[in-house]
Design a protein around this motif. Sequence first.
Motif, PDB file in Angstrom:
ATOM      1  N   LEU A 296      47.384  51.151  28.862  1.00 31.06           N
ATOM      2  CA  LEU A 296      47.263  51.121  30.327  1.00 31.06           C
ATOM      3  C   LEU A 296      48.391  50.276  30.916  1.00 31.06           C
ATOM      4  N   THR A 297      49.336  50.916  31.579  1.00 28.33           N
ATOM      5  CA  THR A 297      50.416  50.151  32.188  1.00 28.33           C
ATOM      6  C   THR A 297      50.474  50.461  33.677  1.00 28.33           C
ATOM      7  N   ASP A 298      51.224  49.675  34.389  1.00 25.38           N
ATOM      8  CA  ASP A 298      51.360  49.894  35.834  1.00 25.38           C
ATOM      9  C   ASP A 298      51.963  51.263  36.120  1.00 25.38           C
ATOM     10  N   GLU A 299      52.882  51.683  35.247  1.00 16.85           N
ATOM     11  CA  GLU A 299      53.534  52.971  35.461  1.00 16.85           C
ATOM     12  C   GLU A 299      52.571  54.128  35.217  1.00 16.85           C
ATOM     13  N   GLU A 300      51.657  53.948  34.257  1.00 20.78           N
ATOM     14  CA  GLU A 300      50.783  55.044  33.850  1.00 20.78           C
ATOM     15  C   GLU A 300      49.704  55.410  34.880  1.00 20.78           C
ATOM     16  N   VAL A 301      49.197  54.416  35.572  1.00 26.12           N
ATOM     17  CA  VAL A 301      48.059  54.707  36.453  1.00 26.12           C
ATOM     18  C   VAL A 301      48.529  55.236  37.807  1.00 26.12           C
ATOM     19  N   ASP A 302      47.631  55.930  38.498  1.00 21.10           N
ATOM     20  CA  ASP A 302      48.009  56.506  39.786  1.00 21.10           C
ATOM     21  C   ASP A 302      47.861  55.534  40.934  1.00 21.10           C
ATOM     22  N   GLU A 303      46.924  54.615  40.778  1.00 25.66           N
ATOM     23  CA  GLU A 303      46.738  53.679  41.893  1.00 25.66           C
ATOM     24  C   GLU A 303      46.379  52.288  41.395  1.00 25.66           C
ATOM     25  N   PHE A 304      46.676  51.333  42.229  1.00 23.06           N
ATOM     26  CA  PHE A 304      46.277  49.952  41.969  1.00 23.06           C
ATOM     27  C   PHE A 304      45.016  49.680  42.773  1.00 23.06           C
ATOM     28  N   TYR A 305      44.478  48.476  42.634  1.00 22.97           N
ATOM     29  CA  TYR A 305      43.333  48.093  43.458  1.00 22.97           C
ATOM     30  C   TYR A 305      43.629  46.785  44.161  1.00 22.97           C
ATOM     31  N   SER A 306      43.011  46.647  45.315  1.00 23.56           N
ATOM     32  CA  SER A 306      43.146  45.371  45.999  1.00 23.56           C
ATOM     33  C   SER A 306      41.885  44.574  45.734  1.00 23.56           C
ATOM     34  N   CYS A 307      41.957  43.280  45.986  1.00 20.40           N
ATOM     35  CA  CYS A 307      40.735  42.503  46.084  1.00 20.40           C
ATOM     36  C   CYS A 307      40.835  41.718  47.377  1.00 20.40           C
ATOM     37  N   LEU A 308      39.855  41.914  48.219  1.00 22.70           N
ATOM     38  CA  LEU A 308      39.867  41.235  49.517  1.00 22.70           C
ATOM     39  C   LEU A 308      38.722  40.238  49.613  1.00 22.70           C
ATOM     40  N   LEU A 309      38.081  39.993  48.456  1.00 24.24           N
ATOM     41  CA  LEU A 309      36.915  39.106  48.483  1.00 24.24           C
ATOM     42  C   LEU A 309      37.236  37.752  49.091  1.00 24.24           C
ATOM     43  N   CYS A 310      38.394  37.216  48.726  1.00 26.99           N
ATOM     44  CA  CYS A 310      38.713  35.862  49.183  1.00 26.99           C
ATOM     45  C   CYS A 310      39.039  35.813  50.666  1.00 26.99           C
ATOM     46  N   GLN A 311      39.118  36.976  51.298  1.00 26.02           N
ATOM     47  CA  GLN A 311      39.388  36.962  52.733  1.00 26.02           C
ATOM     48  C   GLN A 311      38.271  36.305  53.526  1.00 26.02           C
ATOM     49  N   SER A 312      37.091  36.219  52.944  1.00 26.95           N
ATOM     50  CA  SER A 312      36.054  35.528  53.697  1.00 26.95           C
ATOM     51  C   SER A 312      36.395  34.040  53.837  1.00 26.95           C
ATOM     52  N   PHE A 313      37.281  33.560  52.963  1.00 18.25           N
ATOM     53  CA  PHE A 313      37.762  32.179  53.115  1.00 18.25           C
ATOM     54  C   PHE A 313      39.233  32.116  53.506  1.00 18.25           C
ATOM     55  N   ALA A 314      40.031  33.046  52.979  1.00 24.65           N
ATOM     56  CA  ALA A 314      41.474  33.055  53.252  1.00 24.65           C
ATOM     57  C   ALA A 314      41.807  34.396  53.901  1.00 24.65           C
ATOM     58  N   PRO A 315      41.646  34.486  55.211  1.00 24.14           N
ATOM     59  CA  PRO A 315      41.658  35.786  55.899  1.00 24.14           C
ATOM     60  C   PRO A 315      42.943  36.604  55.725  1.00 24.14           C
ATOM     61  N   LYS A 316      44.051  35.979  55.334  1.00 27.80           N
ATOM     62  CA  LYS A 316      45.284  36.741  55.215  1.00 27.80           C
ATOM     63  C   LYS A 316      45.622  37.100  53.775  1.00 27.80           C
ATOM     64  N   HIS A 317      44.823  36.607  52.841  1.00 26.79           N
ATOM     65  CA  HIS A 317      45.184  36.794  51.436  1.00 26.79           C
ATOM     66  C   HIS A 317      44.732  38.148  50.882  1.00 26.79           C
ATOM     67  N   VAL A 318      45.649  38.803  50.192  1.00 25.72           N
ATOM     68  CA  VAL A 318      45.336  40.057  49.516  1.00 25.72           C
ATOM     69  C   VAL A 318      45.753  39.934  48.055  1.00 25.72           C
ATOM     70  N   CYS A 319      44.840  40.158  47.130  1.00 24.78           N
ATOM     71  CA  CYS A 319      45.223  40.245  45.720  1.00 24.78           C
ATOM     72  C   CYS A 319      45.494  41.719  45.421  1.00 24.78           C
ATOM     73  N   VAL A 320      46.644  42.018  44.850  1.00 30.82           N
ATOM     74  CA  VAL A 320      46.897  43.369  44.376  1.00 30.82           C
ATOM     75  C   VAL A 320      46.741  43.337  42.862  1.00 30.82           C
ATOM     76  N   ILE A 321      45.788  44.138  42.374  1.00 26.70           N
ATOM     77  CA  ILE A 321      45.438  44.084  40.958  1.00 26.70           C
ATOM     78  C   ILE A 321      45.940  45.339  40.264  1.00 26.70           C
ATOM     79  N   THR A 322      46.760  45.149  39.259  1.00 29.21           N
ATOM     80  CA  THR A 322      47.322  46.276  38.530  1.00 29.21           C
ATOM     81  C   THR A 322      46.915  46.122  37.062  1.00 29.21           C
ATOM     82  N   PRO A 323      47.077  47.174  36.260  1.00 25.40           N
ATOM     83  CA  PRO A 323      46.702  47.032  34.853  1.00 25.40           C
ATOM     84  C   PRO A 323      47.398  45.850  34.190  1.00 25.40           C
ATOM     85  N   GLU A 324      48.609  45.544  34.660  1.00 22.13           N
ATOM     86  CA  GLU A 324      49.353  44.461  34.025  1.00 22.13           C
ATOM     87  C   GLU A 324      49.418  43.195  34.854  1.00 22.13           C
TER      88      GLU A 324
END
Length: 708
Positions: free
Chosen positions: A475-503
């Motif tokens: 599983l590599t970043d190149e292989e997958v079609d999409e990444f995922y975000s995590c916005l959970l921490c926005q309830s405390f850090a409203p501008k923060h976005v985690c971009v989660i990739t296989p790698e």
Amino acid sequence: EQLIEIAKKALQDLFKETEESLKTTLSEKTENFLFEFPDTAYGLPLIYALEGVKINSLNELKKFFERIKESLTQSNDAITLALNYLYLSEIALAVDYIKGIDKSSEFYGFLGDTIQRTLGVQLVDGRIPAVAVLLGRVESDKLLSIIKELQEKRILTFLIGAVAEEFLKTGQRHGFEAYVVAVGTKIEHTVFVIDWAVRASLIFGGQTAGDKDAIIDYVRKRINAFAISFGSLDEKAVAMAVGAAVLAIPVITDQSLPDVSIPEIAEYPLLTSEKDHSKIVRKAIETRGLKIVVEKPPIPVSYGPAFEGERVRKEDSFIEFGGQKTPAFEWVRMMEASEVEDEKVEIIGTDWQNRYEQGGRMPLGIIVKVAGKKMQKDFEPVIERQIHTFINEAEGLWHIGQRDINWIRISKKAKQAGIRLEHLGLIIMSMTKARFRSIVDRVEVLLYVDEKDVLTLREEARQEYRRRDLRLARLTDEEVDEFYSCLLCQSFAPKHVCVITPERPGLCGAFTWLDAKASYEIEPTGGNQPVEKGKLIDPVYGRYSGVDEYVKKHSGGEIQTINLYSIMENPMTSCGCFECIVAVTPEANGVLIVNRGYSGMTPIGMKFSTIAGMIGGGVQTPGFMGVGVNYITSRKFLKGDGGIRRVVWMPKELKERIKDSFQKRAEEEGVPELFQKIADETVCEDIECLINYLSKVGHPALQMEPII
Ligand code: SF4
Ligand code: NI
Ligand code: NI
């Protein structure tokens, strides 16, 4: 109005007390005497957050004290009065701390930055839905049952005063893991909890110290806290309640008093009465306007994360499974709906009732068959990993390891409470259905207890584990079609976005790409969303057009572009709960990595807590970045800046933790001796010594092109 008068009186008394003890302290120490609460980068956090004044010396403390004195001579509104009371309490605690009064006690005392960051994810994802403060005096059996109730609701509870002493006397498990912390004996100690609440705005929220209104607003909206007070309220308690009300922390009292509100202070009632102790927790939750859903399997013991960390020692255990002493494994298998008999738990083995009743040891093969329209093969390991939590959350049950190296114990107490063998299956079955309800429609659990069966099935399971590992490695970043975000921490850090990739896993360590993908399927409108990759703009820096668009939109336009694999140019933002910080060390032409648990100095002259204080809140800070431990050994680690060769220093404990996978990566990169060349605190804690060491061992970073 009457309450305000009482609070005023308390304020004057506390002022006099503090003036006295400050005077004696000043006569014993010099004015330049420096101090800091343990493990914080925020001075006296409340005063720092609200007033923007960082106090680290007696001199500064005295100055601020004078400022309060000045303010007391003026006629003040209710909020100023309330805040002054809290500030004075904080100063009083600081003086106690300097005098060493707090030091040797069994109470927790000041609540540091590290534990707050560690709990960040639990606070945002709802594993800790609220924070409670208990104060006053109540009989110990009542106290215990109220604490049990709070624990089962996953509410983190702080004990102040008599209840704290009482609880410690009972010898019950306490500390953050148990969700109940005995803070201190004086009512002033409540301020340590308030410190914690306001500090969240700085650690996670990216608020500016001194921005009083914004911070008060932040705490009111985002920190779900309430207090329960037992017994009659003295003047100090009333003043503290007025102070707490400013931060939307309502106080529930077991005395019969008319409900009181002070509209100019807060929208919440200041004091609410509930004389029935069996209803008091519910009343508090209601008053604070919270909704707390409890998922509990049908078992005769308590359940919840508060019981997760409890150990079942050998001498306390009734029976155990696995742990290299008997063969065991756990395996989640996706099946066709027709192959799964929903909600069935079956134990397969000869004479198993009697063997269980005798205690000791038993082999155990756990097979969890799941079926669901939205179930995917990829989610098997995601569910399987939760078996650990599911079992541990039961009081008196203990689980470590996974796959074929798992180890389960049932304590004698849990056995006495009525835990039977099939409860293991019931827990897994009902919790899998509850937590994965939108991907799993049917669950069946089979428990095999005959050695012969377990050995055969374990072989089959092992083949499946191997297939999974191979797939994961591909599983590599190149292989997958999409990444995922995590916005959970926005309830405390409203501008923060985690971009989660296989790698690149989430920086808190709680989310891999597969986890995020599964959690999106489970809750399509939840914190994890698919991110279209779009065009690959830069393969080395890891820049994708789709990622840029997504981040721009979800940071409210704040962040224009990010490079997934760089710390120097447009790095990903950090919230506050990162496991590690990577920091560029220009003199060494590389980076150092420091983990959250490490409290010593680093060669850039700052401790973890200090650097952490500079970076969170969802802003880009080139040269510094919060990361998850597993990202360090990813092929994409700082790929744009030269990769793993840049690592020049890590604390020993972090080195030990990642040693094997780091070594593998280093060999892959053609620098097999890299690991030995990385310094740690036993080699040096300052920059000159680090440079000397690196040149002595010939660290490859020194040969690379300049990092800045
Ligand atoms: Fe917060 Fe990122 Fe972890 Fe999500 S992955 S909980 S946003 S740190
Ligand atoms: Ni447990
Ligand atoms: Ni976070």
